[in-house]
Design a protein around this motif. Structure first.
Motif, short mmCIF file in Angstrom:
data_model
loop_
_atom_site.label_atom_id
_atom_site.label_comp_id
_atom_site.label_asym_id
_atom_site.label_seq_id
_atom_site.Cartn_x
_atom_site.Cartn_y
_atom_site.Cartn_z
N TRP A 238 0.79 -1.23 0.00
CA TRP A 238 0.00 0.00 0.00
C TRP A 238 0.83 1.28 0.00
N ALA A 239 2.12 1.17 0.27
CA ALA A 239 2.95 2.38 0.35
C ALA A 239 2.89 3.25 -0.90
N PRO A 240 2.97 2.68 -2.12
CA PRO A 240 2.90 3.54 -3.31
C PRO A 240 1.59 4.30 -3.43
N TYR A 241 0.53 3.73 -2.86
CA TYR A 241 -0.79 4.36 -2.89
C TYR A 241 -0.81 5.63 -2.05
N VAL A 242 0.01 5.67 -1.01
CA VAL A 242 0.00 6.79 -0.06
C VAL A 242 1.12 7.80 -0.32
N GLU A 243 2.26 7.33 -0.77
CA GLU A 243 3.47 8.15 -0.77
C GLU A 243 3.38 9.42 -1.60
N GLN A 244 2.56 9.43 -2.64
CA GLN A 244 2.47 10.64 -3.46
C GLN A 244 1.88 11.82 -2.70
N TYR A 245 1.26 11.56 -1.55
CA TYR A 245 0.67 12.62 -0.75
C TYR A 245 1.50 12.93 0.50
N LEU A 246 2.75 12.53 0.49
CA LEU A 246 3.60 12.79 1.65
C LEU A 246 4.68 13.82 1.34
N ASP A 247 4.43 14.68 0.33
CA ASP A 247 5.40 15.70 -0.02
C ASP A 247 5.13 17.00 0.74
N ALA A 248 5.96 18.01 0.49
CA ALA A 248 5.85 19.26 1.23
C ALA A 248 4.54 19.99 0.93
N GLY A 249 4.08 19.93 -0.31
CA GLY A 249 2.83 20.59 -0.66
C GLY A 249 1.66 20.02 0.11
N ALA A 250 1.60 18.70 0.18
CA ALA A 250 0.55 18.06 0.96
C ALA A 250 0.70 18.39 2.44
N GLY A 251 1.95 18.49 2.90
CA GLY A 251 2.18 18.79 4.32
C GLY A 251 1.60 20.13 4.73
N ALA A 252 1.64 21.12 3.82
CA ALA A 252 1.06 22.42 4.13
C ALA A 252 -0.44 22.33 4.29
N VAL A 253 -1.07 21.51 3.46
CA VAL A 253 -2.53 21.33 3.56
C VAL A 253 -2.88 20.60 4.85
N VAL A 254 -2.12 19.56 5.16
CA VAL A 254 -2.38 18.80 6.40
C VAL A 254 -2.21 19.71 7.62
N SER A 255 -1.22 20.58 7.61
CA SER A 255 -1.03 21.50 8.72
C SER A 255 -2.21 22.45 8.88
N ALA A 256 -2.73 22.93 7.74
CA ALA A 256 -3.89 23.82 7.80
C ALA A 256 -5.11 23.10 8.34
N VAL A 257 -5.29 21.86 7.93
CA VAL A 257 -6.41 21.06 8.43
C VAL A 257 -6.27 20.85 9.94
N SER A 258 -5.08 20.53 10.40
CA SER A 258 -4.85 20.31 11.82
C SER A 258 -5.07 21.58 12.63
N THR A 259 -4.65 22.72 12.09
CA THR A 259 -4.86 24.00 12.77
C THR A 259 -6.35 24.29 12.90
N ALA A 260 -7.09 24.06 11.81
CA ALA A 260 -8.54 24.27 11.85
C ALA A 260 -9.20 23.34 12.86
N ALA A 261 -8.74 22.10 12.89
CA ALA A 261 -9.31 21.12 13.82
C ALA A 261 -9.08 21.54 15.26
N ASP A 262 -7.88 22.01 15.56
CA ASP A 262 -7.59 22.48 16.92
C ASP A 262 -8.51 23.62 17.31
N GLY A 263 -8.73 24.54 16.39
CA GLY A 263 -9.57 25.69 16.69
C GLY A 263 -11.03 25.33 16.88
N LEU A 264 -11.47 24.28 16.20
CA LEU A 264 -12.88 23.87 16.28
C LEU A 264 -13.12 22.81 17.35
N GLY A 265 -12.06 22.30 17.92
CA GLY A 265 -12.22 21.22 18.89
C GLY A 265 -12.68 19.92 18.26
#
Length: 328
Positions: A238-265
């Motif tokens: 399954w690694a090839p299925y996931v790895e394309q979304y583990l780059d820096a661009g995806a990381g910025a989106v994941v960080s934004a999602v996590s920040t929003a989640a923290d703010g919304l509880g």
């Protein structure tokens, strides 16, 4: 959870669907049984499967559960056909290729019905575009699936806008059925369908089924500090299925999602899934491995993201606009 209308049809599906791609591989029958029961208890109806999931094991497990645990009438069953294994390719073994021929689609549907132990499915999708088969032949196979009673509605999976529109037009001209659904990957990490497929679907009355709305699991935030040992990315298969979304661009989106989640509880999973549900899809199909994952997903059904959060997530995940999409 609520139900939503599938495009312009009279069929209603649960806003969150249950995918079975890992059944028979990472999810055994006992776990699948618990997932399906919990899904129904939460108000879910749409269950997606295919012969290619677990080398037919997913459909076999689902058929076993339909025979012993869950009334067939409680589910909106979606199955897919249109992929087959070809002969060996340059010594690499068999390859999976698209096959939307009349023979393969209808044989595949019949085999799925046998494994599921039912005489019909509610939705039958052509799993992938096949450039070698005339669209007229594919349309004819879908019309036969409807007229024979083996399927109630038909649709496509992973098709570009022009093929979706061409097939929908042929079916409409035939008069016996229309194109009900288009299933495509859609999440904050994959927004390609917005350029042409989504506008075409709206114009044609085709409902959108979003698969992998959690960015293949990456949007849950589980990979922010490494690769968990029990995750898909830790598996050779399954690694090839996931790895394309583990780059820096995806990381910025994941960080934004996590920040929003923290703010919304709420959890990042809930925020990411709520974003997809707010984008006009008929259903977002998730593939939970455990009941806890499923509970987290169904919790997103009651989350309405504030306008400011939606705008921030839209901005950080905005896809590049390519010719000629930027003109429209």
């Amino acid at each position: 959870m609520d139900e939503r209308r599938l495009g312009a049809t009279g069929l209603h599906v649960s806003e969150i669907g249950l995918g079975t791609m890992t059944w028979g591989d990472r999810t055994d029958e006992d776990a699948a049984r618990e997932l399906l029961r919990d899904f129904l208890d939460a108000g879910g109806t749409l269950v997606d499967s295919a012969a290619s999931y677990g080398s037919t094991d997913a459909e076999s497990i689902l058929g076993s559960l339909l025979a012993t645990d869950v009334p067939r009438a409680d589910l909106v069953l979606c199955v897919q056909s249109g992929l087959r294994r070809a002969g060996s390719v340059a010594g690499t073994g068999s390859a999976v290729v698209p096959d939307a021929s009349r023979r393969h689609l209808l044989d595949g549907l019949d085999a799925s019905l046998r494994r599921l132990g039912t005489d019909h499915v509610d939705l039958f999708l052509v799993q992938a575009p096949d450039p070698r088969t005339p669209l007229a032949e594919t349309a004819s196979a879908l019309e036969t699936a409807i007229s024979s009673g083996r399927a109630r509605y038909v649709g496509v999976g992973d098709h570009p806008a022009w093929r979706t529109a061409a097939l929908a037009t042929r079916l409409a001209a035939g008069g016996s059925c229309g194109l009900a659904a288009a299933g495509l990957e859609y999440s904050l990490l994959e927004r390609g369908l917005e350029a042409e497929v989504a506008p075409a679907a709206t114009e044609l009355g085709v409902g959108l089924l979003a698969w992998s709305p959690l960015g293949r699991g990456v949007l849950t935030g589980k990979y922010r500090k490494g690769t968990p040992a029990d995750s898909r990315a830790a598996s050779d298969r399954w690694a090839p299925y996931v790895e394309q979304y583990l780059d820096a661009g995806a990381g910025a989106v994941v960080s934004a999602v996590s920040t929003a989640a923290d703010g919304l509880g709420r959890s990042p999973l809930e925020v990411a899934l709520a974003w997809t549900l707010a984008r006009g899809v008929s259903s977002a199909v998730v593939g939970p491995r455990t009941p806890a994952h499923l509970r987290a997903a169904t919790a997103a059904a009651d989350l309405e993201l504030p306008r400011e959060v939606m705008a921030a997530l839209d901005d950080v995940s905005a896809p590049g606009r390519t010719y000629p999409a930027w003109r429209g």
